[in-house]
Design an enzyme around this catalytic site. Structure first.
Site, PDB file in Angstrom:
ATOM      1  CG  HIS A 175      -2.235  -0.786   0.816  1.00 37.39           C
ATOM      2  ND1 HIS A 175      -3.340  -0.159   0.316  1.00 37.39           N
ATOM      3  CD2 HIS A 175      -2.516  -2.108   0.834  1.00 37.39           C
ATOM      4  CE1 HIS A 175      -4.275  -1.060   0.049  1.00 37.39           C
ATOM      5  NE2 HIS A 175      -3.794  -2.260   0.357  1.00 37.39           N
ATOM      6  CG  HIS A 182     -10.217  -2.903   4.795  1.00 34.24           C
ATOM      7  ND1 HIS A 182      -9.178  -2.124   4.393  1.00 34.24           N
ATOM      8  CD2 HIS A 182      -9.933  -4.139   4.357  1.00 34.24           C
ATOM      9  CE1 HIS A 182      -8.299  -2.863   3.730  1.00 34.24           C
ATOM     10  NE2 HIS A 182      -8.751  -4.089   3.690  1.00 34.24           N
TER      11      HIS A 182
HETATM   12  C1  AKG Z   1      -4.088  -5.965   1.979  1.00 33.49           C
HETATM   13  O1  AKG Z   1      -3.550  -6.567   2.897  1.00 33.49           O
HETATM   14  O2  AKG Z   1      -4.020  -4.735   1.860  1.00 33.49           O
HETATM   15  C2  AKG Z   1      -4.890  -6.688   1.000  1.00 33.49           C
HETATM   16  O3  AKG Z   1      -5.583  -6.094   0.212  1.00 33.49           O
HETATM   17  C3  AKG Z   1      -4.729  -8.161   0.914  1.00 33.49           C
HETATM   18  C4  AKG Z   1      -3.408  -8.471   0.338  1.00 33.49           C
HETATM   19  C5  AKG Z   1      -3.181  -9.891  -0.032  1.00 33.49           C
HETATM   20  O4  AKG Z   1      -4.130 -10.642  -0.196  1.00 33.49           O
HETATM   21  O5  AKG Z   1      -2.019 -10.238  -0.173  1.00 33.49           O
END
Ligand code: AKG
Length: 424
Positions: free
Chosen positions: A229, A334
């Protein structure tokens, strides 16, 4: 010895490196590095759908998936088929297109989700479960022993269906390293195809990413994917560091769209990789198509005006830190955790920027906890079962068209009225 000529089998050949390969920072090639051998998992149709402004109808999803496959991405990740009926129908429709890119869907690490995912016809299932204490406490409530048990059961199931499987630990960088390595080793032993490392809140630095991926490379033999992110603006640099440390797959989205400030942008990653790995990039991806794809997605999520003001091959929308949506939370899991403790999905605080946190409650990804919170904000009273019922109605409507706050509020209010009438 740039510029030298040497003789091979009696023929003089130039050993001079092409200009684009020379940089002042060249060092002895690291044997771990995959900067010239990586694959892209394009998640505009999963992570990107979690962007506050995103509503992709079936036609738009098909256009985006087709364009991405044509561009050359190796994988396309789609929203969980469990999120809504339309998400499931769209997933099945995209699987039937026969695209060159492999189709993945992203689900919670549960047998129920995995069964639905395998039934859609996808090539692969991406499993995820939170491993940091924040998420263990406020999201799913499982300890590491229960997580490992669930992971092994679900991975074995997906494998038994002949489907590729990836296991990822959400919030890896705030998880205990020993716990994490033990979990990754256990899933590697049962034959998972890839493990995923996720910087869920965007807190990691390139050095931390390098260290974790490099350590992990010594522990598992399967492929390593990273999902990074961009809350602190490091997503592209972190992706590069991950490849240097031996990661094999990078998650991207067009324009970097996703929850809050989004993730590594496809265009930005391409720009970064062109400098050191031009031949590899040019051999796999149709770079000249990137502008068209960015315009397609910018139109779909209505951020075209901002982009016109700052056109660049490196996507600009999410390089604005914090972006307009940096404190907006959309996906169901979330919302549940952020309402319990904002640190679960925020590394920065909106108060420090004079901004407000916003929990999105008007989309097909909305979970019942977000609706419960809205019901309370509206001063209404409902049982959890009733909140779940009205959430299903909201999702049904959100599958058809984008919902405004007022739309969602009136669904809630009229459902509440019905309940009152039934009581009288
Ligand atoms: C995150 O952890 O921000 C996700 O969107 C999931 C990431 C993943 O599945 O590796």
């Amino acid at each position: 010895m740039c510029g030298d000529r040497t003789t091979v089998n009696g023929t003089a050949v130039s050993t001079e490196k092409p200009l684009h390969k020379r940089t002042p920072y060249e060092s002895v090639g690291d044997f771990l590095s995959n900067t010239s051998n990586f694959k892209i998992i394009e998640s505009t149709l999963r992570e990107g759908e979690q962007f506050a402004n995103a509503f992709f109808d079936t036609e738009t999803k098909i256009k985006i998936a087709t364009a991405l496959s044509d561009f050359g991405v190796e994988y396309i990740e789609l929203t969980s088929p469990v999120a809504s009926q339309q998400s499931r129908d769209d997933c099945e429709a995209i699987c039937k297109l026969g695209l060159k890119a492999k189709i993945l869907t992203h689900v919670r690490c549960t047998m129920e989700d995995a069964r639905v995912a395998c039934d859609t016809g996808v090539d692969g299932v991406d499993l995820v479960i939170g491993t940091s204490s924040f998420l263990r406490e406020h999201s799913h409530g499982k300890d590491m022993v229960a997580i490992e048990k669930a992971a092994i059961e679900v991975i074995n199931y997906v494998k038994s269906r002949g489907v590729e499987v990836r296991f990822s630990s959400e919030d890896s960088f705030r998880s205990d390293l020993v716990d994490l390595l033990q979990l990754y080793r256990a899933v590697d032993r049962v034959g998972v195809n890839r493990v995923g490392v996720a910087d869920t809140v965007g807190c990691a630095t390139p050095r931390q990413v390098y260290d974790l991926v490099r350590t992990l490379r010594g522990v598992v033999s399967c492929d390593i994917e990273v999902h990074l992110h961009n809350d602190t603006g490091c997503a592209i640099a972190n992706s590069h560091a991950a490849l240097e440390a031996g990661a094999t797959h990078i998650d991207t989205s067009v324009l970097g769209i996703g929850e809050r400030n989004g993730i590594t942008s496809l265009g930005g990653l391409m720009a970064r990789m062109m400098v050191g790995s031009r031949e590899y990039v040019m051999s796999r991806y149709k770079l000249h198509k990137i502008k068209e794809i960015e315009d397609l997605v910018a139109d779909a999520v209505q951020i075209i005006d901002r982009r016109r003001a700052q056109r660049s091959t490196v996507s600009t929308y999410h390089s604005i830190i914090p972006s307009l949506c940096a404190f907006t939370h959309k996906a169901g899991i979330h919302a549940k955790a952020i309402l319990a403790n904002p640190s679960t999905y925020e590394i920065l605080s909106p108060e420090d920027y004079g901004l407000n946190r916003y929990v999105h409650f008007a989309s097909r990804l909305t979970g019942w906890n977000a609706i419960k919170s809205r019901v309370e904000q509206l001063g209404l009273t409902m049982s959890d079962a009733q909140v779940k019922e009205v959430t299903a109605k909201i999702k049904l409507m959100a599958d058809i068209r984008p919902l405004a706050i007022d739309d969602t509020d009136s669904i809630i209010r009229s459902f509440h009225l019905e309940l009152q009438e039934q009581r009288n």
